[in-house]
Design a protein around this motif. Sequence first.
Motif, PDB file in Angstrom:
ATOM      1  N   TRP A 345       0.828  -1.199   0.000  1.00  0.00           N
ATOM      2  CA  TRP A 345       0.000   0.000   0.000  1.00  0.00           C
ATOM      3  C   TRP A 345       0.869   1.259   0.000  1.00  0.00           C
ATOM      4  N   THR A 347       1.726   4.479   1.474  1.00  0.00           N
ATOM      5  CA  THR A 347       1.410   5.089   2.770  1.00  0.00           C
ATOM      6  C   THR A 347       1.826   6.558   2.816  1.00  0.00           C
ATOM      7  N   ASN A 348       2.673   6.974   1.880  1.00  0.00           N
ATOM      8  CA  ASN A 348       3.085   8.384   1.896  1.00  0.00           C
ATOM      9  C   ASN A 348       3.546   8.816   0.510  1.00  0.00           C
ATOM     10  N   ILE A 384      -2.168   8.095  -1.873  1.00  0.00           N
ATOM     11  CA  ILE A 384      -2.040   7.421  -0.576  1.00  0.00           C
ATOM     12  C   ILE A 384      -3.257   6.531  -0.323  1.00  0.00           C
ATOM     13  N   GLY A 385      -2.996   5.307   0.116  1.00  0.00           N
ATOM     14  CA  GLY A 385      -4.082   4.357   0.394  1.00  0.00           C
ATOM     15  C   GLY A 385      -4.282   3.345  -0.730  1.00  0.00           C
ATOM     16  N   THR A 416       6.390   6.072  -0.230  1.00  0.00           N
ATOM     17  CA  THR A 416       6.607   4.976   0.708  1.00  0.00           C
ATOM     18  C   THR A 416       5.557   3.904   0.441  1.00  0.00           C
ATOM     19  N   SER A 418       4.197   0.171   1.793  1.00  0.00           N
ATOM     20  CA  SER A 418       4.307  -0.632   3.004  1.00  0.00           C
ATOM     21  C   SER A 418       3.364  -1.829   2.937  1.00  0.00           C
ATOM     22  N   GLU A 420       1.495  -2.635   5.351  1.00  0.00           N
ATOM     23  CA  GLU A 420       0.305  -2.325   6.129  1.00  0.00           C
ATOM     24  C   GLU A 420      -0.574  -1.304   5.441  1.00  0.00           C
ATOM     25  N   LYS A 421      -1.853  -1.604   5.458  1.00  0.00           N
ATOM     26  CA  LYS A 421      -2.830  -0.742   4.814  1.00  0.00           C
ATOM     27  C   LYS A 421      -2.990   0.563   5.618  1.00  0.00           C
ATOM     28  N   VAL A 422      -3.140   1.671   4.929  1.00  0.00           N
ATOM     29  CA  VAL A 422      -3.442   2.930   5.647  1.00  0.00           C
ATOM     30  C   VAL A 422      -4.708   3.540   5.049  1.00  0.00           C
ATOM     31  N   THR A 423      -5.383   4.357   5.843  1.00  0.00           N
ATOM     32  CA  THR A 423      -6.500   5.112   5.276  1.00  0.00           C
ATOM     33  C   THR A 423      -5.942   6.432   4.761  1.00  0.00           C
ATOM     34  N   PRO A 424      -6.407   6.874   3.591  1.00  0.00           N
ATOM     35  CA  PRO A 424      -5.893   8.128   3.049  1.00  0.00           C
ATOM     36  C   PRO A 424      -6.248   9.302   3.967  1.00  0.00           C
TER      37      PRO A 424
END
Length: 433
Positions: A345, A347-348, A384-385, A416, A418, A420-424
């Motif tokens: 994902w 992430t940044n 992102i996301g 970046t 990763s 791990e999933k991130v929320t935008p």
Amino acid sequence: MRMVDLIQKKRDGKELTKEEIDFIINGYTNNTIPDYQMSALAMAIYFKGMTNIERAHLTMAMVNSGDKIDLSLIDGIKVDKHSTGGVGDTTTLVLAPLVASVGVPVAKMSGRGLGHTGGTIDKLEAVNGFHVEISNKDFIDLVNKNKIAVIGQSGNLTPADKKLYSLRDVTATVNSIPLIASSIMSKKIAAGADAIVLDVKTGAGAFMKDLDDAKELAQAMVEIGNNVGRKTMAIISDMSQPLGYAIGNALEVKEAIATLRGEGPLDLQELCLTLGSNMVLLAEKAKTLEEARNLLEEAIQSGKAIDKFKTFLAAQGGDPSVVEDLQKLPSASFQYKFEASQDGWITNIVADEVGKAAMLLGAGRATKDSTIDLAVGLVLHKKIGDLVKKGESLVTIHSNAEDIHTVVELLEKSFTISHEKVTPPPLIYDAIY
Ligand code: URA
Ligand code: CA
């Protein structure tokens, strides 16, 4: 009155009067107050702050230090939009024709400036024939006829701000909320705005990196505007990653055309509808925000918004057929893919690093004298996301140079990926009235 007493008064945390502030700004503008005294005052303000009343007086003293644009011959409430600046911020190109298409007069004075890409005028000059060298009379007539025109910066606007901003730059006093807020507001008011919508950006690509600082600046500017009789509101929006997908002059014109047709990136569209509906409301072309937003959505769906853009281009010498034939915009000789280095994902995406990469390609000016390449820039494919696969294209690099390794290095630092999933991040943090 003596400057030394006024410096002491502020140093001791007291409130300066209107007469005192006028004395300071007049004296500084016509060189009877020297830089060293003004520096001491700026530092005292940095530490002791200014009350809301002082900020309003300072703003108007700077407005009155030079020419003021008179837009009184234009019918209706002139609402201006100001963004504190970001990366790939295509909003003005979309908003100006969009709100004009529902009857809001847009009388825009614009500069070129420094940055990752050119200013609004540079971007529009990607359209063959388009120019902003029009007389004041033609400018006013065009806004009355079409509700939209753009003219280049002329006249001697807010000379006090110019001088003070340069002084602050070399005396470590830029970062003071009262000084920033009065600096920005004085320029908008001198340019003739009756009402002002501010887009205060926050995040890595913004002037105000921190959300609380962005809110404080927004609040300060809204207070000043409302205290000096200009209805003002602010939206706090995200600039941790670039807005939309395109960063570059002709590339952003393309993105604006897509957005005016309802086919643009969702974040850019949403920010334009949010800022635009507030502009429509302040211009009193709708009674509620909801009604304003409906008007704008209808203008996009019906084609009124894109037609207004064509009318606007043609009125200032531009070839409106670019809207149907995007090939007529300048394009770069080479296109390269920047690919994902692994699965995962995103992430940044560090907005200011991506902005630097666009500038390195030649999309923006590093100094006043640099020339801009209107064709070059970056088009992001992911935000992102998003989930990506190794080797998938993240960015298309539009370049007129074969060697792009420094651009690629910057992009490598920006993204970046990763496991791990991130929320935008949210696009809009707050609205301040
Ligand atoms: N931008 C301005 O115009 N003025 C400031 O003081 C800071 C940023
Ligand atoms: Ca963009």
